[in-house]
Structures are given as C-alpha cells and as structure tokens.
Design an enzyme around this catalytic site. Sequence first.
Site, PDB file in Angstrom:
ATOM      1  N   TYR A 116       0.849  -1.187   0.000  1.00 60.11           N
ATOM      2  CA  TYR A 116       0.000   0.000   0.000  1.00 60.11           C
ATOM      3  C   TYR A 116       0.894   1.250   0.000  1.00 60.11           C
ATOM      4  O   TYR A 116       1.936   1.269   0.661  1.00 60.11           O
ATOM      5  CB  TYR A 116      -0.892  -0.058   1.243  1.00 60.11           C
ATOM      6  CG  TYR A 116      -1.703   1.178   1.463  1.00 60.11           C
ATOM      7  CD1 TYR A 116      -2.805   1.456   0.656  1.00 60.11           C
ATOM      8  CD2 TYR A 116      -1.385   2.079   2.471  1.00 60.11           C
ATOM      9  CE1 TYR A 116      -3.550   2.603   0.851  1.00 60.11           C
ATOM     10  CE2 TYR A 116      -2.133   3.225   2.673  1.00 60.11           C
ATOM     11  CZ  TYR A 116      -3.211   3.474   1.863  1.00 60.11           C
ATOM     12  OH  TYR A 116      -3.941   4.607   2.057  1.00 60.11           O
ATOM     13  N   ASP A 188      -0.311  -7.733   6.698  1.00 57.95           N
ATOM     14  CA  ASP A 188      -1.437  -6.818   6.532  1.00 57.95           C
ATOM     15  C   ASP A 188      -2.580  -7.621   5.917  1.00 57.95           C
ATOM     16  O   ASP A 188      -2.510  -8.027   4.754  1.00 57.95           O
ATOM     17  CB  ASP A 188      -1.010  -5.654   5.628  1.00 57.95           C
ATOM     18  CG  ASP A 188      -2.113  -4.613   5.433  1.00 57.95           C
ATOM     19  OD1 ASP A 188      -3.300  -4.980   5.512  1.00 57.95           O
ATOM     20  OD2 ASP A 188      -1.774  -3.440   5.174  1.00 57.95           O
ATOM     21  N   LYS A 213     -11.592  -0.353   5.738  1.00 60.09           N
ATOM     22  CA  LYS A 213     -12.020  -1.063   4.542  1.00 60.09           C
ATOM     23  C   LYS A 213     -13.122  -2.070   4.890  1.00 60.09           C
ATOM     24  O   LYS A 213     -14.172  -1.672   5.313  1.00 60.09           O
ATOM     25  CB  LYS A 213     -10.808  -1.707   3.873  1.00 60.09           C
ATOM     26  CG  LYS A 213      -9.555  -0.792   3.837  1.00 60.09           C
ATOM     27  CD  LYS A 213      -9.695   0.420   2.917  1.00 60.09           C
ATOM     28  CE  LYS A 213      -8.591   1.454   3.061  1.00 60.09           C
ATOM     29  NZ  LYS A 213      -7.223   0.988   2.910  1.00 60.09           N
TER      30      LYS A 213
HETATM   31  C1  LIG Z   1      -5.927   1.512   3.194  1.00 62.25           C
HETATM   32  C2  LIG Z   1      -4.833   0.580   3.520  1.00 62.25           C
HETATM   33  C3  LIG Z   1      -3.909   0.862   4.537  1.00 62.25           C
HETATM   34  C4  LIG Z   1      -3.932   2.162   5.306  1.00 62.25           C
HETATM   35  O1  LIG Z   1      -5.077   2.255   6.109  1.00 62.25           O
HETATM   36  P1  LIG Z   1      -5.743   3.655   6.541  1.00 62.25           P
HETATM   37  O2  LIG Z   1      -6.930   3.199   7.319  1.00 62.25           O
HETATM   38  O3  LIG Z   1      -6.085   4.403   5.293  1.00 62.25           O
HETATM   39  O4  LIG Z   1      -4.730   4.367   7.370  1.00 62.25           O
HETATM   40  C5  LIG Z   1      -2.951  -0.093   4.821  1.00 62.25           C
HETATM   41  N1  LIG Z   1      -2.883  -1.245   4.150  1.00 62.25           N
HETATM   42  C6  LIG Z   1      -3.746  -1.551   3.163  1.00 62.25           C
HETATM   43  C7  LIG Z   1      -3.610  -2.852   2.441  1.00 62.25           C
HETATM   44  C8  LIG Z   1      -4.746  -0.652   2.810  1.00 62.25           C
HETATM   45  O5  LIG Z   1      -5.583  -0.944   1.804  1.00 62.25           O
END
Ligand SMILES: *Cc1c(COP(=O)(O)O)cnc(C)c1O
Length: 402
Positions: A116, A188, A213
């Site tokens: 990301y 992640d 998300k």
């Molecule tokens: C959006 C995202 C992040 C960052 O998250 P935020 O809530 O925007 O700080 C980190 N890793 C992945 C895979 C993401 O899609």
Amino acid sequence: MQAKKRNTPYGFATRAIHHGYNPQDYHGALNPPIFMSSTFGFKDSGHGTELFSGDAEGYFYHRAGNPTVSVLENRLAELEGAEAGIATSSGMGAITAAFWTLLNSGDEIIADKTLYGCTFSVLQHHIGRFGVKTTFIDMSNPDELARAISGNTRIVYCETPANPNMRLVDIAAIAEICKQYDASFIVDNTYCTPYLQRPIELGADIVVHSATKYLGGHGDLLAGAVIANREMIDQIRSVGLTEMNGAIISSLDAFLIMRGLKTLQLRMDRHSQTALKLAKLLQDHPAVDIVYYPGLVSSPFHQLASRQMSQYGGMIALELKGGIEAGRNFMDALQLVTSAVSLGDAETLVQHPASMTHAKYEPEEREKHGFTDGLIRISVGLEDYDDLATDMSDALSSLKQG
Ligand SMILES: *Cc1c(COP(=O)(O)O)cnc(C)c1O
C-alpha cells in the site's frame, strides 16, 4: 459469549456478532454502550495509583483504554484466532504502532516489494532517518527471504493479496523462515479480513488491518487494528500506541466497526461471489489485456489462494490493451461505479493506483515493485452483479480498440 456454557465453539458469524459482550451487563442493551469519556474517576487515590502501575485492571484515560474499544479489540482478536488486539484510529496508526514498538536503530525490515502506498512511503522515504534499513524482496518467492534474512532482521512484512496488484505470499512458508531468525512476521490482512484468511493460524506473529475497509465496511470511518499474542499487544499498546503515535480510535468509531462486523461474513461472501463472476467477464472482454484475480485458474497464485484463503475476496486489478489512456477512459465511462480510492465498501469503487493510492512510488519504482502505470484497481461492492456487469461491459465497449 458468557451467558451459556457450550462445548462446541461458535461459528465465525456468531462470534462476529456476539463475542465478548453480554447485554445483561448493560441493562439488556443489545449493542455495547458508546462510552464517550476521555477520563474515568478513581474509587480513591490508592486505586488511581494501582491503575497506573498496572496492579489493578480498569479504565483511567481513553488513550490507554476505553470499554467500548475493548469489546471491539477482544472481538477482532477472537476472529483472527489470537489472544489480543488493539484498535487504532487508522490503518497507518496500526502499522506504525507496531513499527515504533519493535524497531531499534540498526535493525532491518524485509518487506515484500508491493505494498500500500503509504506503507511503502514509511519504509522507502522515512524510516531510514531513524537508522532502520528496509530491504524489498519478491516475497512470493520464499527463497528470496531465505537469502536476504539475517540476525539484524527485526521485522518481515507483507500484504497478501498485495495492494494493488494481487500478488500472494505463502504465509506458512515465510513464517517458518522468520522463526529461525527470531524476526517478527507482520501480515497486513486488510484485503481478506479474518473471514477469508487467518495469518496467525498459519504462523504469522502479528496481523495489521486497515479497518477503514472491509471490517468497517460502509465507507464512513477510518480505523485500524493490530492483533497478536497478549505479551506483544501489551507492549504495542503501551509503547507504540499510547506513548508514541497516539493513534487512538474513538468509541463511536469502535461501535461502528462492531456494527460492520455483524454483516462481515455476509458481505465477504457477496463481495467474493460477485468479484469472481466479474473477473471472468472482464477476462473475456477483447479490450482487456490481463485480469489479476486469484480466483481465476489462469492466476499464478490460484493454488496458493485456494489453500490459504477460504474465498478469493472482492478486489480485482486489470490492465487494458490500450494502457493508461484506455484505463482513464474506462474509469470516466462508468456510469454506476464510483471513481474513488479506498475499498471494501458497499459501493463498487474503481481507481488508478499509479496516479492515486500508489503515487508515492516513482514511475521507475512502480515497475520494479511489480505494477504498471496502466493498472486499474476495482473494489467490487455489494450491488447486483448484473448492474455491475452491464456498467463495466458498456464502459469497455465504448473504448476505441487500440
Ligand atoms: C488503506 C490501507 C492501509 C492504510 O489504512 P488507513 O486506514 O487508510 O490508514 C494499509 N494497508 C492496506 C492494504 C490498505 O488498503
């Protein structure tokens, strides 16, 4: 669920709805109360001293803990199959809370080459100032990690599937190598959620999330989470989160994530089903060059995905034959689908990583890190499949064949 004794464990959806909350503790209220309180009174001065020293359990200041947030944290840990968790005010807050806790000057992070955009930026542009070295490798090949890892490696980090190009990493294989070197393996798990993939059960040490998300699921908040064993979480809570980055989630946002969790299983089933159908449809369109989706048998990651994930998720990446120009025209021609970053919402979202979420990569870096300027990323929402299929087919057919 404290109310009744039961021998067989509850299923995922049941735990996502009930775990760690008994309505009878709060006047029968179906939902956990939202504690909007920055501070909590002591019974007496001795009690305050005990809370601060850790000799007594309880709440004294929201940055160190809040009862609404605790219900969410325990529920997320339960769903990931882990002992403990912390919720944070964003995904980046979760990731950096883990980094600031674990790293010392002189340490090394080995990360997968596709991350990301902001995570990449932390590692590529900022963390070096603190004496931490980052090495990017292609972690979809565990041999590359075996060659790169050393006694200085403190953290091994990946996303799987990776944002934005849907490359997968074999979690169990990487975990095995990390264990030999005492490196903390962080995954992640934003793209999958614990319903589709549980990295800790596969050997990872720490899971991080952007709860903005799928976990929240409604595009109405920013949040994150870190999940691990209790000792690690206690450390990350007190050092990285409470004392270093202060990325504390509000109790209202914690409540909203719990509302999202109630339908997580239903939503992920639907996201996955629709995405698989759309991926097949897109793959067959003459204007499309490649579709990256692990549910397609043509994907080099199909076998690994079938082993490691319970379904293939709601994210698709694709390249059009007309390259970046066609990609932009495709996005502009869509009528129903919204052009926007973020993902995991009810609404289908389409965006162009090279100029949006992944603009932190230099053009020559993007190629090295495994995605092209022409890549388009689709977060498949919960609308009717037929409507999405029509919108995308019409938009593709409107492109001049190049
Ligand atoms: C959006 C995202 C992040 C960052 O998250 P935020 O809530 O925007 O700080 C980190 N890793 C992945 C895979 C993401 O899609």
